[in-house]
Design an enzyme around this catalytic site. Structure first.
Site, PDB file in Angstrom:
ATOM      1  N   THR A 186      15.900 -29.386  27.546  1.00  0.00           N
ATOM      2  CA  THR A 186      17.014 -30.056  28.205  1.00  0.00           C
ATOM      3  C   THR A 186      16.621 -30.691  29.527  1.00  0.00           C
ATOM      4  O   THR A 186      15.893 -30.086  30.307  1.00  0.00           O
ATOM      5  CB  THR A 186      18.071 -28.998  28.553  1.00  0.00           C
ATOM      6  OG1 THR A 186      18.360 -28.290  27.381  1.00  0.00           O
ATOM      7  CG2 THR A 186      19.314 -29.632  29.132  1.00  0.00           C
ATOM      8  N   ARG A 214      25.653 -26.655  15.839  1.00  0.00           N
ATOM      9  CA  ARG A 214      25.187 -25.670  16.840  1.00  0.00           C
ATOM     10  C   ARG A 214      25.324 -26.258  18.248  1.00  0.00           C
ATOM     11  O   ARG A 214      24.974 -27.404  18.491  1.00  0.00           O
ATOM     12  CB  ARG A 214      23.729 -25.300  16.544  1.00  0.00           C
ATOM     13  CG  ARG A 214      23.105 -24.294  17.541  1.00  0.00           C
ATOM     14  CD  ARG A 214      22.251 -24.996  18.550  1.00  0.00           C
ATOM     15  NE  ARG A 214      21.580 -24.054  19.444  1.00  0.00           N
ATOM     16  CZ  ARG A 214      21.007 -24.411  20.588  1.00  0.00           C
ATOM     17  NH1 ARG A 214      21.013 -25.659  20.970  1.00  0.00           N
ATOM     18  NH2 ARG A 214      20.420 -23.530  21.344  1.00  0.00           N
ATOM     19  N   VAL A 215      25.839 -25.481  19.169  1.00  0.00           N
ATOM     20  CA  VAL A 215      25.968 -25.921  20.558  1.00  0.00           C
ATOM     21  C   VAL A 215      25.204 -24.944  21.447  1.00  0.00           C
ATOM     22  O   VAL A 215      25.346 -23.727  21.302  1.00  0.00           O
ATOM     23  CB  VAL A 215      27.458 -25.966  20.981  1.00  0.00           C
ATOM     24  CG1 VAL A 215      27.591 -26.355  22.442  1.00  0.00           C
ATOM     25  CG2 VAL A 215      28.233 -26.950  20.101  1.00  0.00           C
ATOM     26  N   GLY A 216      24.392 -25.486  22.339  1.00  0.00           N
ATOM     27  CA  GLY A 216      23.624 -24.636  23.253  1.00  0.00           C
ATOM     28  C   GLY A 216      24.331 -24.487  24.594  1.00  0.00           C
ATOM     29  O   GLY A 216      25.538 -24.707  24.726  1.00  0.00           O
ATOM     30  N   ASP A 217      23.564 -24.142  25.605  1.00  0.00           N
ATOM     31  CA  ASP A 217      24.132 -23.906  26.938  1.00  0.00           C
ATOM     32  C   ASP A 217      24.473 -25.203  27.685  1.00  0.00           C
ATOM     33  O   ASP A 217      25.316 -25.198  28.591  1.00  0.00           O
ATOM     34  CB  ASP A 217      23.133 -23.123  27.806  1.00  0.00           C
ATOM     35  CG  ASP A 217      21.829 -23.905  27.966  1.00  0.00           C
ATOM     36  OD1 ASP A 217      21.199 -24.218  26.932  1.00  0.00           O
ATOM     37  OD2 ASP A 217      21.463 -24.243  29.106  1.00  0.00           O
ATOM     38  N   THR A 237      17.459 -24.603  31.661  1.00  0.00           N
ATOM     39  CA  THR A 237      16.794 -25.100  30.452  1.00  0.00           C
ATOM     40  C   THR A 237      16.128 -23.908  29.771  1.00  0.00           C
ATOM     41  O   THR A 237      15.768 -22.937  30.418  1.00  0.00           O
ATOM     42  CB  THR A 237      15.766 -26.201  30.797  1.00  0.00           C
ATOM     43  OG1 THR A 237      15.075 -26.569  29.610  1.00  0.00           O
ATOM     44  CG2 THR A 237      14.747 -25.762  31.830  1.00  0.00           C
ATOM     45  N   GLY A 238      15.993 -24.010  28.461  1.00  0.00           N
ATOM     46  CA  GLY A 238      15.393 -22.898  27.707  1.00  0.00           C
ATOM     47  C   GLY A 238      16.226 -22.607  26.479  1.00  0.00           C
ATOM     48  O   GLY A 238      16.859 -23.504  25.916  1.00  0.00           O
ATOM     49  N   GLY A 240      19.275 -21.794  24.743  1.00  0.00           N
ATOM     50  CA  GLY A 240      20.691 -21.808  25.086  1.00  0.00           C
ATOM     51  C   GLY A 240      21.409 -20.514  24.759  1.00  0.00           C
ATOM     52  O   GLY A 240      22.240 -20.030  25.536  1.00  0.00           O
TER      53      GLY A 240
END
Ligand code: GLY
Length: 353
Positions: A186, A214-217, A237-238, A240
């Site tokens: 990200t 799918r949704v990350g952070d 970043t990383g 999520g």
């Protein structure tokens, strides 16, 4: 008894009003007076060209919202970054679904899109959504419908290069665990303008081969980003799924509000979440953070080796740093050498084999 209570309430209102006035006067003095600090910090080396553009705007007295949007768009438009915008790697159905967010630290307005397809600059859609009082976080078709209605540029975000990575991956072991890929993840930024306004924004294509939807952070306030002009901002970043477990960007801002320097706040937040995840779940995913406070002081921390960041302030020229995590959890920073920078670009642009 009742009269007493009413008197107390009136006294409290007067004191609160007085405190608000003092705060406002201090802020106005800082904004009008000699304190003209500005700055920008971003995750990964890939942000550097965008940060350079944003810095030009900030130096000229530009707005932190315009600068951060311009900077992130630059990363979204570059086809060789595999985890952001055009050229981002697809989900397991070979569709590029993008997540992005924007936050205004003056008003605390938030806008975000998740799993949006076929729009060139998700960060701009997110910023536009931040001006809505309700419906400011939209997903998938809802986000696309809004972007269409508002006239945002449509674009097929799946490049031939991304298709080649997809085909290669299909041939490899599909059972391999999904994780952020080295050096690419990200883009997250925090920005401070000369008027003291702070913003935070993110943009990502998320994990390669993720499930559809799918949704990350990154579009989740407090996890992927947070900004409060009275304190500072942070972005993560990383992985999520793990970053969300600690609401880590909000945690950094909270720690700064308690008086910690951004560097201490980032290190503490990463170390605590890393330790909790390892203790409770046996493992922690990649966790990296950048932060800047309202004075333009910055910090970054990570639990991996190989995290890079780009930073510029009124007092420091644009620099790409490589963060090195020491055994005790502290991070040291080394300026990226010319060889490292050249190698970075060569690797990103190498043919897909
Ligand atoms: N940090 C980006 C993601 O997990 O989607």
């Amino acid at each position: 008894m009742r009269a007493h209570r009413e008197k107390d309430v009136q006294k409290k209102i007067r004191i609160e009003g007085y405190m608000e006035n003092i705060e406002k006067t201090v802020k106005d003095e800082q904004r009008e007076g000699g304190d003209r600090m500005w700055g920008m910090i971003a995750t990964w080396r890939m942000a550097a060209e965008g940060v350079e553009k944003g810095a030009g705007m900030l130096k000229a007295g530009g707005d932190a919202g315009d600068a951060i949007e311009t900077a992130i768009r630059e990363v979204e438009d570059f086809p060789y970054y595999k985890s952001v915008g055009y050229g981002g790697l697809p989900n397991e159905e070979m569709e590029v679904e993008l997540d992005a967010a924007y936050m205004d630290g003056d008003t605390l307005d938030i806008g975000a899109v998740a799993a949006i397809k076929d729009y060139a600059n998700p960060v701009s859609v997110a910023r536009r959504l931040s001006r809505e009082n309700v419906n400011c976080v939209l997903v998938a078709e809802g986000a696309e419908k809004f972007a269409h209605k508002e006239g945002f540029e449509r674009k097929n975000m799946l490049t031939d290069r991304a298709k080649a990575f997809y085909r290669k991956r299909v041939q490899q072991d599909r059972a391999e665990e999904l994780k952020p890929y080295a050096g690419h993840d990200t883009v997250g930024m925090v920005c401070l303008d000369q008027a003291g306004k702070m913003t935070a924004a993110t943009s990502t294509s998320g994990l390669f081969m993720k499930k559809k939807g799918r949704v990350g952070d990154s579009p989740i306030a407090g996890s992927g980003f947070y900004a409060d002009s009275k304190v500072g901002g942070a972005s993560a970043t990383g992985l999520g799924e793990d970053l969300m477990k600690g609401c880590i960007s909000y945690e950094v801002v909270r720690l700064m509000k308690e008086g910690l320097h951004p560097q201490e706040a980032c290190e503490k937040a990463v170390e605590r979440l890393d330790a909790e995840l390892k203790a409770r779940r046996g493992a922690a995913g990649d966790l990296s953070l950048v932060a800047m406070d309202r004075e333009g002081r910055w910090g970054a921390a990570t639990n991996i080796q190989g995290f890079s960041l780009a930073v510029v302030t009124e007092a420091e020229e644009l620099t790409v740093y490589l963060a090195k995590r020491q055994e005790d959890g502290h991070c040291t920073f080394e300026k990226a050498s010319k060889e490292w920078m050249d190698d970075y670009m060569r690797t990103r642009m190498a043919p897909v084999e």
